[in-house]
Motif scaffolding. Structure first.
Motif, PDB file in Angstrom:
ATOM      1  N   ALA B  77       0.822  -1.015   0.021  1.00 24.30           N
ATOM      2  CA  ALA B  77       0.161   0.119  -0.106  1.00 24.30           C
ATOM      3  C   ALA B  77       0.905   1.357   0.100  1.00 24.30           C
ATOM      4  N   VAL B  78       2.072   1.020   0.213  1.00 26.64           N
ATOM      5  CA  VAL B  78       3.054   2.270   0.093  1.00 26.64           C
ATOM      6  C   VAL B  78       3.005   2.851  -1.366  1.00 26.64           C
ATOM      7  N   PHE B  79       2.628   2.233  -2.427  1.00 26.18           N
ATOM      8  CA  PHE B  79       2.529   2.688  -3.611  1.00 26.18           C
ATOM      9  C   PHE B  79       1.335   3.889  -3.768  1.00 26.18           C
ATOM     10  N   PRO B  80       0.168   3.421  -3.433  1.00 21.31           N
ATOM     11  CA  PRO B  80      -0.911   4.585  -3.499  1.00 21.31           C
ATOM     12  C   PRO B  80      -0.506   5.709  -2.547  1.00 21.31           C
ATOM     13  N   ALA B  81       0.023   5.446  -1.546  1.00 25.24           N
ATOM     14  CA  ALA B  81       0.389   6.608  -0.364  1.00 25.24           C
ATOM     15  C   ALA B  81       1.496   7.437  -1.036  1.00 25.24           C
ATOM     16  N   MET B  82       2.274   6.828  -1.791  1.00 27.30           N
ATOM     17  CA  MET B  82       3.681   7.667  -2.316  1.00 27.30           C
ATOM     18  C   MET B  82       2.853   8.233  -3.429  1.00 27.30           C
ATOM     19  N   LEU B  83       2.092   7.893  -4.291  1.00 31.29           N
ATOM     20  CA  LEU B  83       1.650   8.525  -5.511  1.00 31.29           C
ATOM     21  C   LEU B  83       0.895   9.752  -5.043  1.00 31.29           C
ATOM     22  N   VAL B  84      -0.066   9.539  -3.987  1.00 31.86           N
ATOM     23  CA  VAL B  84      -0.732  10.769  -3.580  1.00 31.86           C
ATOM     24  C   VAL B  84       0.243  12.021  -3.059  1.00 31.86           C
ATOM     25  N   ALA B  85       1.155  11.530  -2.154  1.00 33.91           N
ATOM     26  CA  ALA B  85       2.015  12.443  -1.678  1.00 33.91           C
ATOM     27  C   ALA B  85       2.783  13.216  -2.715  1.00 33.91           C
ATOM     28  N   LEU B  86       3.394  12.333  -3.732  1.00 34.91           N
ATOM     29  CA  LEU B  86       4.297  12.984  -4.928  1.00 34.91           C
ATOM     30  C   LEU B  86       3.190  14.020  -5.778  1.00 34.91           C
ATOM     31  N   VAL B  87       1.991  13.550  -6.026  1.00 36.11           N
ATOM     32  CA  VAL B  87       0.988  14.456  -6.784  1.00 36.11           C
ATOM     33  C   VAL B  87       0.984  15.603  -6.193  1.00 36.11           C
ATOM     34  N   LEU B  88       0.518  15.892  -4.835  1.00 29.03           N
ATOM     35  CA  LEU B  88       0.308  16.918  -4.310  1.00 29.03           C
ATOM     36  C   LEU B  88       1.435  17.811  -4.109  1.00 29.03           C
ATOM     37  N   GLN B  89       2.875  17.257  -3.988  1.00 27.55           N
ATOM     38  CA  GLN B  89       4.134  18.062  -4.003  1.00 27.55           C
ATOM     39  C   GLN B  89       4.301  18.624  -5.187  1.00 27.55           C
ATOM     40  N   ALA B  90       3.851  17.924  -6.378  1.00 29.36           N
ATOM     41  CA  ALA B  90       4.200  18.559  -7.771  1.00 29.36           C
ATOM     42  C   ALA B  90       3.126  19.647  -8.036  1.00 29.36           C
ATOM     43  N   VAL B  91       2.054  19.302  -7.601  1.00 32.10           N
ATOM     44  CA  VAL B  91       0.912  20.556  -7.900  1.00 32.10           C
ATOM     45  C   VAL B  91       1.065  21.881  -6.939  1.00 32.10           C
ATOM     46  N   LEU B  92       1.276  21.435  -5.677  1.00 34.28           N
ATOM     47  CA  LEU B  92       1.371  22.680  -4.744  1.00 34.28           C
ATOM     48  C   LEU B  92       2.648  23.244  -4.796  1.00 34.28           C
ATOM     49  N   GLY B  94       5.555  22.219  -6.932  1.00 33.46           N
ATOM     50  CA  GLY B  94       6.281  22.155  -8.239  1.00 33.46           C
ATOM     51  C   GLY B  94       7.454  21.283  -7.917  1.00 33.46           C
ATOM     52  N   PHE B  95       7.329  20.461  -6.871  1.00 35.51           N
ATOM     53  CA  PHE B  95       8.596  19.513  -6.762  1.00 35.51           C
ATOM     54  C   PHE B  95       8.267  18.236  -7.520  1.00 35.51           C
ATOM     55  N   GLY B  96       9.148  17.965  -8.618  1.00 39.84           N
ATOM     56  CA  GLY B  96       8.947  16.924  -9.459  1.00 39.84           C
ATOM     57  C   GLY B  96       7.921  17.307 -10.614  1.00 39.84           C
ATOM     58  N   GLY B  97       8.311  16.878 -11.669  1.00 37.97           N
ATOM     59  CA  GLY B  97       7.325  16.941 -12.885  1.00 37.97           C
ATOM     60  C   GLY B  97       6.387  15.935 -12.795  1.00 37.97           C
ATOM     61  N   LEU B  98       4.788  16.384 -13.508  1.00 41.13           N
ATOM     62  CA  LEU B  98       3.691  15.664 -13.472  1.00 41.13           C
ATOM     63  C   LEU B  98       3.871  14.550 -14.503  1.00 41.13           C
ATOM     64  N   VAL B  99       4.694  14.719 -15.627  1.00 41.85           N
ATOM     65  CA  VAL B  99       4.807  13.765 -16.468  1.00 41.85           C
ATOM     66  C   VAL B  99       5.851  12.853 -15.906  1.00 41.85           C
ATOM     67  N   ALA B 100       6.678  13.202 -15.012  1.00 49.87           N
ATOM     68  CA  ALA B 100       7.777  12.086 -14.431  1.00 49.87           C
ATOM     69  C   ALA B 100       7.209  11.494 -13.232  1.00 49.87           C
ATOM     70  N   LEU B 101       5.789  11.755 -12.769  1.00 52.49           N
ATOM     71  CA  LEU B 101       5.138  11.119 -11.912  1.00 52.49           C
ATOM     72  C   LEU B 101       5.379   9.707 -11.483  1.00 52.49           C
ATOM     73  N   GLY B 102       5.329   8.787 -12.744  1.00 52.39           N
ATOM     74  CA  GLY B 102       5.479   7.595 -12.663  1.00 52.39           C
ATOM     75  C   GLY B 102       6.737   7.183 -12.294  1.00 52.39           C
ATOM     76  N   VAL B 103       7.933   7.969 -12.970  1.00 51.87           N
ATOM     77  CA  VAL B 103       9.250   7.540 -12.569  1.00 51.87           C
ATOM     78  C   VAL B 103       9.784   7.880 -10.960  1.00 51.87           C
ATOM     79  N   ASN B 104       9.009   8.957 -10.797  1.00 51.94           N
ATOM     80  CA  ASN B 104       9.358   9.234  -9.051  1.00 51.94           C
ATOM     81  C   ASN B 104       8.482   8.470  -8.241  1.00 51.94           C
ATOM     82  N   THR B 105       7.460   8.163  -8.634  1.00 50.59           N
ATOM     83  CA  THR B 105       6.652   7.113  -7.567  1.00 50.59           C
ATOM     84  C   THR B 105       7.585   5.880  -7.553  1.00 50.59           C
ATOM     85  N   MET B 106       7.720   5.303  -8.842  1.00 45.88           N
ATOM     86  CA  MET B 106       8.701   4.104  -8.925  1.00 45.88           C
ATOM     87  C   MET B 106       9.989   4.045  -8.184  1.00 45.88           C
TER      88      MET B 106
END
Lengths: 179, 203
Positions: B77-92, B94-106
């Motif tokens: 379940a760390v995958f969904p938790a990480m994805l949500v955290a990274l999405v919000l960091q990117a949106v709020l 600008g840490f990390g790109g939105l297109v690069a979300l998959g790689v960053n989550t991985m």
């Protein structure tokens, strides 16, 4: 007791923003002056970058000095974009519009439609350079201010996370409840 | 530093990261008991905030990742938790790109999953506190090291020189590894004492 050490380390660390390369650039006369820094304010020393013109052709290369600053002499009046690459996955781009460059420069390749040249006024370039120098700290401050992480952003993010998982829990609970 | 901005990575790497992350999120959600959802939310919030705490490290500054801790407590379940955290960091922020979300989550979640798996393999209910601390330190430090290596590898596969990138990423992450190992050890030791069921194998 074991928890005290990491807690102390956490307290020592100044809460700041996460690690991200930022780029700030202004124009003084025919020279692009800029600084590269990591969010939080640390200078990016010795970072290389390339300068490209509006048509994508290379205009030259830059490298930051001890203060994270770089300068680039512009030869033609066109959009210039500076891209810095830290090599470790950090990258930032800033674009200087043709309108910011002095009108005395020759128009560059694929220059955007530039406004008709103003009547030549003696010392216009000097005035422009002086104004640019004056407002530079202001622009830098504004740039840094915009980039600041504020408490309400963090609280909003945390709230959104709980909201998302709350909805998820609600949906799955509804699915289970009839049984 | 698993905050790779857009425009750095090549398309095949971005695709691979997206595929791995989607599969990981699906896997994590499938095995997720609704009762455990609040725990995932708490850890997701912790991951989100962890990146905002800064440590000076040489020329640059780095932040905690806490993915080892999240991997131990959450498992897949760390995958969904990480994805949500990274999405919000990117949106709020600008840490990390939105297109690069998959790689960053991985890059963050795969080491977390492995560290959590290793921890579970060696952890027995009722293990001593020293053992809990040691395992926590290994998982915390190891997850950071693996994340740094994965970031370097994704950069290398996108056409950057691997050795240079790996040295930069690994060097800046050495202090993070140490701090994170200490932090995770303390957190796990505390959990093993006051709330051992948090560390139990998820049913």
């Amino acid at each position: 007791m074991k928890i005290l050490l990491p807690l102390a380390l956490l307290l020592l660390a100044t809460p700041a923003q996460a690690h991200k390369l930022k780029l700030f650039a202004t124009v003084e006369g025919p020279v692009i002056l800029g600084t590269a820094y990591f969010s939080g304010g640390d200078k990016a020393v010795g970072v290389g970058g390339v300068v490209r013109m509006a048509d994508g052709s290379m205009a030259g290369e830059v490298r930051t000095d001890q203060d994270g600053a770089f300068r680039f002499e512009v030869r033609s009046r066109t959009d210039h974009s500076v891209t810095m690459d830290g090599g470790d996955g950090h990258m930032a781009t800033v674009t200087i519009g043709a309108a910011e460059l002095p009108q005395t420069l020759p128009a560059g390749p694929a220059a955007l439609p530039t406004p008709p040249p103003l009547p030549a006024v003696a010392g216009l370039d000097a005035v422009e350079a002086a104004v640019a120098r004056q407002i530079r700290p202001l622009r830098q401050q504004l740039d840094a201010y915009e980039d600041k992480v504020r408490l309400h952003d963090i609280m909003g993010g945390v709230g959104t996370i709980f909201g998302i998982f709350g909805i998820a829990a609600w949906v799955s609970a509804r699915r289970r409840s009839p049984s | 530093m698993a905050h790779i901005p857009d425009g750095v990575l090549s398309n095949p790497v971005l695709m691979a990261g997206a595929v791995v992350s989607v599969a990981g999120v699906a896997f994590g959600l499938r095995g997720l008991d609704p009762v455990r959802v609040p725990k995932v939310a708490v850890l997701s919030a912790v991951l989100f905030v962890a990146s905002l705490v800064h440590f000076p490290a040489g020329l640059a500054s780095v932040h905690l990742l806490l993915n080892g801790l999240a991997g131990i407590v959450l498992g897949p379940a760390v995958f969904p938790a990480m994805l949500v955290a990274l999405v919000l960091q990117a949106v709020l922020f600008g840490f990390g790109g939105l297109v690069a979300l998959g790689v960053n989550t991985m890059d963050m979640a795969v080491p977390a999953l492995l560290a959590g798996g290793l921890f579970r393999l060696l952890w027995r209910d009722g293990s001593s506190r020293a053992r809990a601390s040691l395992l926590g330190a290994m998982a915390g430090g190891g997850a950071v090291l693996l994340t740094a290596l994965m970031v370097a590898l994704t950069l290398a596969l996108s056409g950057r020189e691997f050795i240079a990138a790996a040295r930069l990423v690994a060097l800046t992450h050495l202090p993070v590894m140490v701090i994170e190992a200490a932090f995770t050890a303390a957190a796990i030791a505390l959990l093993s004492r006051v709330k051992p069921e948090m560390l139990a194998r998820p049913a």
